[in-house]
Design an enzyme around this catalytic site. Sequence first.
Site, PDB file in Angstrom:
ATOM      1  N   HIS A 189      -7.288  -4.608  -0.948  1.00  0.00           N
ATOM      2  CA  HIS A 189      -6.601  -5.859  -1.273  1.00  0.00           C
ATOM      3  C   HIS A 189      -7.315  -6.578  -2.406  1.00  0.00           C
ATOM      4  CE1 HIS A 189      -6.318  -4.994   3.084  1.00  0.00           C
ATOM      5  NE2 HIS A 189      -5.039  -5.152   2.854  1.00  0.00           N
ATOM      6  N   HIS A 243       0.820  -1.213   0.000  1.00  0.00           N
ATOM      7  CA  HIS A 243       0.000   0.000   0.000  1.00  0.00           C
ATOM      8  C   HIS A 243       0.854   1.263   0.000  1.00  0.00           C
ATOM      9  CE1 HIS A 243      -3.279  -2.687   0.824  1.00  0.00           C
ATOM     10  NE2 HIS A 243      -2.789  -3.040   1.994  1.00  0.00           N
TER      11      HIS A 243
END
Lengths: 331, 331
Positions: free
Chosen positions: A218, A56
């Site tokens: 995700h 991320h």
Amino acid sequence: MKKLIDAVDDVVLDALRGMAAAHPSLRVDLDERIIARADAPRPGKVGLVSGGGSGHEPLHGGFVGYGMLDAACPGEVFTSPVPDQILAATNAVSGGAGVVHIIKNYTGDVLNFQMAAELAGDDDIEVVPVMIDDDVAVQDSTFTAGRRGTGATLFAEKTAGALAEAGGSLSEVAAVATEVNERTRSFGVALTACTVPAAGRPTFDLGEDEIELGIGIHGEPGRERTRLRTASEIVDVALSAIDDDMPLSGSEVLVMVNGMGGTPLMELYAAYAAVADWLSGHGATVGRRLVGNYVTSLDMAGCMISVCRLTPRLAELWDAPVETPGLRWGR
Amino acid sequence: MKKLIDAVDDVVLDALRGMAAAHPSLRVDLDERIIARADAPRPGKVGLVSGGGSGHEPLHGGFVGYGMLDAACPGEVFTSPVPDQILAATNAVSGGAGVVHIIKNYTGDVLNFQMAAELAGDDDIEVVPVMIDDDVAVQDSTFTAGRRGTGATLFAEKTAGALAEAGGSLSEVAAVATEVNERTRSFGVALTACTVPAAGRPTFDLGEDEIELGIGIHGEPGRERTRLRTASEIVDVALSAIDDDMPLSGSEVLVMVNGMGGTPLMELYAAYAAVADWLSGHGATVGRRLVGNYVTSLDMAGCMISVCRLTPRLAELWDAPVETPGLRWGR
């Protein structure tokens, strides 16, 4: 799978080595896998720790520095950090005034941060957890009971970091992070899936003309898979979902158009133009804004929109100086 | 093709509208299609103008601001800005001390900037052009006679911008940009092609296991198409090519690991670890560094490595404060 990596198993460690070499302002512990401010712990300052799966970036390691996080603990890609790692980060930044944990609401993260907080308590470090759950797309999801934590994480890290820097107490710092989470809503849209190195193939399949509305960071399923839409239509879906959950009319807002990693900045700005139009057309005033790749999902194309209803105090904390690799404005 | 856009023909204008809405420090002229500092022209200050095709964001518009560019003129995607547009940018920032044009070496850019400089001369604005041609990969290429201009553009814009801010004269500002170009070499590698919105399909074909060594920022062919290699091998190819052309041993360098738009930041940091290892193993010292997406090629995956042999004065200009949407460090 095409990745700019040496070996699938080493990518997180290699990225940490790169962070260490690139940023002398950070102290990267390759054994414990934590990224801390070089000047941590600061005596008397509340420590601020976050972490979660890698992939991320710049979240979270890129937000370590003056005015934001004291430490971050990155897990493997899309995998929670382990309790010992979180404990090491907590110890590394404990200056005697307690430590706030900012935790995105994913079951693994929540459990591991909880365990780490208990272990830190055994070491007489007071830890206050703040859970982030701003994603309005779905109630429960693949890795989550309740709402997922996404863009509000950055808002909470920035404002709580500013307050901790200014000498806020443990309860005050935790309270402002909680307040920001409560005042923020997010909604993401995927144009493509992303590819986790260890998996070697896209995390899900999207057809050539399909997009996923309400995607998780995700790649967790969202609300609806639909045909490709224009940026303005996508922005309308996202902001309508946010507005349904937290009416925006009459508010001054902080808004982020966040790229998921694979969408050109040119397109994010085009989307921001649509966001600005939508908000002014719905009675909201944009007080602060951020356009770019901040909470990414590897190479996923698409964007996430986050909106926080500001107060004068939150705006002031947002404007306070920050010096991190991923977010920076002057003192 | 999946793009976060409304209409193919509007994407550049929509992105400009987004820039205008997002950055009050900029004055965006949607008719002339120029992005200028809100405080331009600054009387007595040398103006600094760059521009080129869109699709490389944050270059150039994202580098307009204190300590860097005074204005940028973005053309259509991968298409040179037109002379009238460059002239308008030049006029907008002319404070009476002359204007430096920083021009990436692509035939269309060179011709159009030259024409704009002549037109500005008719208006009694003295313009000094500085051509950037740092890409060692190939001698001539699809859109270029001689070497292509890539990463050195950012280095030149930053250092010349700092000198202009500090009151440097027209010839001094142009000289430092020229010096930086002469001391910089770049080499890019593509893992995937990019897709220009108006074309609707990838600009070239790369097999599932293929990469292009020496790629141009518009997808122009490089030196060799080869099988997928590791990050360390790719870094070795790039830095060896740079070192062959400009020996690095014994130098203190500014190095950039630049993402082309579609490669996760985690991977860029992993590549930077390999870069730092390579340079220290070859007798060079990294004095300054930059890791991230700065000179992009839409959604292309891959990276470009740029190395500038620093002097103490160039390091000082690099460190000088800069406040732009794409590059920022404190005053």
